[in-house]
Design a protein around this motif. Structure first.
Motif, PDB file in Angstrom:
ATOM      1  N   LEU A 160       2.344  -6.850   0.172  1.00 21.59           N
ATOM      2  CA  LEU A 160       2.489  -6.199  -1.123  1.00 21.59           C
ATOM      3  C   LEU A 160       1.558  -5.000  -1.245  1.00 21.59           C
ATOM      4  CD1 LEU A 160       2.515  -9.386  -3.396  1.00 21.59           C
ATOM      5  CD2 LEU A 160       4.501  -8.029  -2.676  1.00 21.59           C
ATOM      6  N   GLY A 161       2.025  -4.006  -1.990  1.00 19.40           N
ATOM      7  CA  GLY A 161       1.202  -2.848  -2.291  1.00 19.40           C
ATOM      8  C   GLY A 161       1.319  -2.492  -3.760  1.00 19.40           C
TER       9      GLY A 161
ATOM     10  N   SER B 256       5.799 -15.094  -5.154  1.00 17.00           N
ATOM     11  CA  SER B 256       6.912 -15.974  -4.789  1.00 17.00           C
ATOM     12  C   SER B 256       7.754 -15.356  -3.681  1.00 17.00           C
ATOM     13  CB  SER B 256       7.792 -16.249  -6.018  1.00 17.00           C
ATOM     14  OG  SER B 256       7.071 -16.952  -7.007  1.00 17.00           O
ATOM     15  N   LEU B 257       7.895 -14.029  -3.709  1.00 14.61           N
ATOM     16  CA  LEU B 257       8.639 -13.337  -2.657  1.00 14.61           C
ATOM     17  C   LEU B 257       7.911 -13.429  -1.319  1.00 14.61           C
ATOM     18  CD1 LEU B 257       9.715 -10.124  -4.615  1.00 14.61           C
ATOM     19  CD2 LEU B 257      11.172 -12.062  -3.984  1.00 14.61           C
ATOM     20  N   ILE B 258       6.582 -13.427  -1.368  1.00  8.11           N
ATOM     21  CA  ILE B 258       5.790 -13.598  -0.149  1.00  8.11           C
ATOM     22  C   ILE B 258       5.992 -15.007   0.410  1.00  8.11           C
ATOM     23  CG2 ILE B 258       3.450 -13.774   0.771  1.00  8.11           C
ATOM     24  CD1 ILE B 258       4.119 -10.927   0.366  1.00  8.11           C
TER      25      ILE B 258
ATOM     26  N   VAL C 236      -2.106  -2.441   0.148  1.00  9.22           N
ATOM     27  CA  VAL C 236      -1.997  -0.984   0.034  1.00  9.22           C
ATOM     28  C   VAL C 236      -2.198  -0.574  -1.416  1.00  9.22           C
ATOM     29  CG1 VAL C 236      -0.389   0.977   0.142  1.00  9.22           C
ATOM     30  CG2 VAL C 236      -0.454  -0.676   2.016  1.00  9.22           C
ATOM     31  N   ASP C 237      -2.941   0.514  -1.627  1.00 14.20           N
ATOM     32  CA  ASP C 237      -2.983   1.192  -2.925  1.00 14.20           C
ATOM     33  C   ASP C 237      -2.455   2.606  -2.673  1.00 14.20           C
ATOM     34  OD1 ASP C 237      -3.360   2.004  -5.506  1.00 14.20           O
ATOM     35  OD2 ASP C 237      -5.538   1.735  -5.541  1.00 14.20           O
TER      36      ASP C 237
ATOM     37  N   LEU D  97       6.387  -4.028   0.299  1.00  9.80           N
ATOM     38  CA  LEU D  97       6.883  -3.702  -1.037  1.00  9.80           C
ATOM     39  C   LEU D  97       5.730  -3.143  -1.860  1.00  9.80           C
ATOM     40  CD1 LEU D  97       8.705  -3.701  -3.527  1.00  9.80           C
ATOM     41  CD2 LEU D  97       8.279  -6.167  -3.762  1.00  9.80           C
ATOM     42  N   ILE D  98       5.843  -1.872  -2.254  1.00 11.87           N
ATOM     43  CA  ILE D  98       4.862  -1.220  -3.123  1.00 11.87           C
ATOM     44  C   ILE D  98       5.472  -1.111  -4.515  1.00 11.87           C
ATOM     45  CG2 ILE D  98       3.546   0.892  -3.557  1.00 11.87           C
ATOM     46  CD1 ILE D  98       3.642   1.435  -0.543  1.00 11.87           C
ATOM     47  N   VAL D  99       4.721  -1.509  -5.531  1.00  8.80           N
ATOM     48  CA  VAL D  99       5.236  -1.479  -6.897  1.00  8.80           C
ATOM     49  C   VAL D  99       4.445  -0.484  -7.740  1.00  8.80           C
ATOM     50  CG1 VAL D  99       5.765  -2.817  -8.967  1.00  8.80           C
ATOM     51  CG2 VAL D  99       5.916  -3.902  -6.710  1.00  8.80           C
TER      52      VAL D  99
END
Length: 302
Positions: free
Chosen positions: A187-188, A177-179, A210-211, A142-144
């Motif tokens: 996460l990204g 929390s999702l992790i 990730v970035d 998931l990248i935000v």
């Protein structure tokens, strides 16, 4: 060719939609259809697998927003006269059943979430929506893309960075929390500067892996950012997404009313956009790619 499918919500359109042009052009939309939106407090638009359309799959778009706009042009122009919403307010424009031919362990799902406001609830809502649409319990990456900060005149870079991390930490807590729940594996983040990435990594327990960077006019990532990412196991990937993602403009390409009827944008405002890809592991085959765009009713529609 992918067919539009009907889902039950009791809200039906009576005429076919037509679109003309890509962003920033808008399409003329029958008022009879848009009147149905007045009965909704919110809705989501899901393209389904856009790779089912050769005209989209084979074309190279300058940005993801252009791709989404072109997708809506094709899909909504061919949507049947009766178009239904699911009970959760999702309008699915293309069937995703083809994914079922793969075992879940053979697939990798990547999700990029474009937020237009700092809202923890909408972050969780977007993840739940994608899981539901793809019939899965977890997302591998998931990248935000976080909302842009409002500009404060005279503010130093250090002061802005402190204000930014204060806004971000509650959302990051929700991501962690999702992790922990297993809903997301890693996460990204998108377009974080070196200072922002350092600040985030220093403040949180679960660091981004990730970035996601947009490189305008060149293909060179700042050496300092490369060095920091290498030392902290952060993968630097590039993208062509607009900053910020023009969700509102995409919505205007979805429906514009005539002069006698209030603009559709007066009824709803966009909240978030998701772009997802489903890859077949070990084969580098993209099984599916699509977008979900969410909208909520404005005060005048509540």
């Amino acid at each position: 060719m992918c067919q539009s499918i009907l889902v039950n919500s009791g809200i039906r359109a009576s005429r076919r939609l037509k679109i003309s042009g890509f962003l920033p052009q808008v399409m003329a939309c029958p008022s009879g259809f848009l009147e149905k939106f007045r009965d909704l407090q919110s809705f989501r638009l899901h393209t389904g697998n856009i790779n089912a359309y050769n005209e989209l799959k084979l074309k190279r778009f300058s940005s993801s927003a252009e791709e989404l706009s072109a997708c809506l042009k094709i899909q909504l122009a061919s949507t049947p006269a009766a178009t239904d919403f699911r009970n959760n307010g999702t309008l699915l424009l293309c069937d995703n059943a083809h994914i079922d031919k793969y075992e879940r362990d053979d697939l990798k799902i990547t999700m990029k979430l474009f937020l237009s406001r700092w809202c923890e609830h909408e972050l969780k809502e977007a993840v739940d929506a994608l899981k539901e649409q793809l019939a899965t319990t977890s997302i591998e990456l998931l990248i935000v893309a976080f909302p842009e900060l409002e500009i404060v005149e005279g503010e130093t870079e250090e002061e802005e960075n402190k204000r930014w991390i204060k806004q971000l930490l509650p959302l990051w807590s929700s991501l962690e929390s999702l992790i922990k729940s297993g809903e997301v594996v890693s996460l990204g983040v998108s377009d974080l500067s070196l200072n922002q990435l350092q600040t985030l990594c220093d403040e949180v327990d679960t660091r981004p892996t990730v970035d996601h960077l947009r490189i305008d006019g060149c293909c060179v990532v700042p050496p300092e950012l490369q060095e920091y990412a290498k030392n902290h196991d952060v993968q630097l990937l590039t993208h062509n997404d607009p900053i910020p993602f023009p969700t509102r403009e995409v919505f205007h390409s979805f429906c514009t009313l005539n002069e006698e009827t209030p603009l559709c944008s007066d009824l709803f405002e966009p909240t978030w956009t998701v772009r997802y890809t489903v890859w077949v592991r070990r084969r580098s085959v993209m099984a599916s790619k699509g977008y979900i765009v969410a909208f909520v009713g404005t005060q005048g529609n509540e």
